[in-house]
Design a protein around this motif. Structure first.
Motif, mmCIF file in Angstrom:
data_model
loop_
_atom_site.group_PDB
_atom_site.id
_atom_site.type_symbol
_atom_site.label_atom_id
_atom_site.label_comp_id
_atom_site.label_asym_id
_atom_site.label_seq_id
_atom_site.Cartn_x
_atom_site.Cartn_y
_atom_site.Cartn_z
ATOM 1 N N GLN A 35 0.825 -1.204 0.000
ATOM 2 C CA GLN A 35 0.000 0.000 0.000
ATOM 3 C C GLN A 35 0.858 1.252 0.000
ATOM 4 N N ALA A 36 1.935 1.247 0.777
ATOM 5 C CA ALA A 36 2.830 2.404 0.809
ATOM 6 C C ALA A 36 3.497 2.595 -0.550
ATOM 7 N N LEU A 37 3.897 1.514 -1.183
ATOM 8 C CA LEU A 37 4.498 1.599 -2.511
ATOM 9 C C LEU A 37 3.510 2.179 -3.510
ATOM 10 N N HIS A 38 2.263 1.773 -3.406
ATOM 11 C CA HIS A 38 1.226 2.305 -4.285
ATOM 12 C C HIS A 38 1.109 3.824 -4.118
ATOM 13 N N VAL A 39 1.108 4.290 -2.876
ATOM 14 C CA VAL A 39 1.019 5.729 -2.608
ATOM 15 C C VAL A 39 2.237 6.448 -3.184
ATOM 16 N N VAL A 40 3.419 5.898 -2.972
ATOM 17 C CA VAL A 40 4.634 6.529 -3.484
ATOM 18 C C VAL A 40 4.603 6.582 -5.012
ATOM 19 N N GLU A 41 4.214 5.492 -5.647
ATOM 20 C CA GLU A 41 4.140 5.488 -7.114
ATOM 21 C C GLU A 41 3.129 6.514 -7.625
ATOM 22 N N ASP A 42 2.000 6.626 -6.932
ATOM 23 C CA ASP A 42 0.997 7.620 -7.294
ATOM 24 C C ASP A 42 1.580 9.029 -7.161
ATOM 25 N N ARG A 43 2.315 9.262 -6.082
ATOM 26 C CA ARG A 43 2.907 10.588 -5.861
ATOM 27 C C ARG A 43 4.007 10.885 -6.870
ATOM 28 N N VAL A 44 4.737 9.886 -7.318
ATOM 29 C CA VAL A 44 5.744 10.085 -8.360
ATOM 30 C C VAL A 44 5.065 10.562 -9.642
ATOM 31 N N GLU A 45 3.971 9.901 -9.999
ATOM 32 C CA GLU A 45 3.237 10.299 -11.210
ATOM 33 C C GLU A 45 2.707 11.731 -11.082
ATOM 34 N N ARG A 46 2.131 12.052 -9.921
ATOM 35 C CA ARG A 46 1.612 13.405 -9.708
ATOM 36 C C ARG A 46 2.743 14.433 -9.722
ATOM 37 N N TYR A 47 3.854 14.072 -9.126
ATOM 38 C CA TYR A 47 5.012 14.963 -9.078
ATOM 39 C C TYR A 47 5.478 15.287 -10.500
ATOM 40 N N GLU A 48 5.618 14.243 -11.309
ATOM 41 C CA GLU A 48 6.106 14.432 -12.674
ATOM 42 C C GLU A 48 5.125 15.219 -13.537
ATOM 43 N N ALA A 49 3.840 15.127 -13.236
ATOM 44 C CA ALA A 49 2.825 15.838 -14.008
ATOM 45 C C ALA A 49 2.638 17.282 -13.529
ATOM 46 N N ALA A 50 3.127 17.590 -12.344
ATOM 47 C CA ALA A 50 2.902 18.919 -11.757
ATOM 48 C C ALA A 50 3.941 19.915 -12.263
ATOM 49 N N ASP A 51 3.479 21.124 -12.518
ATOM 50 C CA ASP A 51 4.383 22.215 -12.890
ATOM 51 C C ASP A 51 4.660 23.124 -11.699
#
Length: 73
Positions: A35-51
């Motif tokens: 579950q923690a890995l899922h959250v981190v992966e989600d945050r990586v995607e959001r981070y990369e998409a954020a300006d």
């Protein structure tokens, strides 16, 4: 197991219980890590998409918070 010795039965029961608890603990740890890995992966995607720098910082903070609050205690 020795049927004439009730102490032996008690010890065998305790050993079996300890093994079951150990297996349950490992399964719970695996699930928490997944579950923690899922959250981190989600945050990586959001981070990369954020300006926005604030949004990127929030992504990092949420991931850190999840690891610290959900896994380390």
């Amino acid at each position: 197991m020795n049927a004439t010795n009730p102490t032996s039965k008690t010890i065998d029961d305790e050993v079996q219980f300890a093994r079951l608890r150990g297996a349950d603990s490992l399964r719970m740890m695996r699930r928490a890590l997944a579950q923690a890995l899922h959250v981190v992966e989600d945050r990586v995607e959001r981070y990369e998409a954020a300006d926005d720098l604030a949004e990127q910082a929030e992504c990092v903070n949420v991931a850190i918070q999840r690891i610290c609050n959900d896994l380390l205690p």
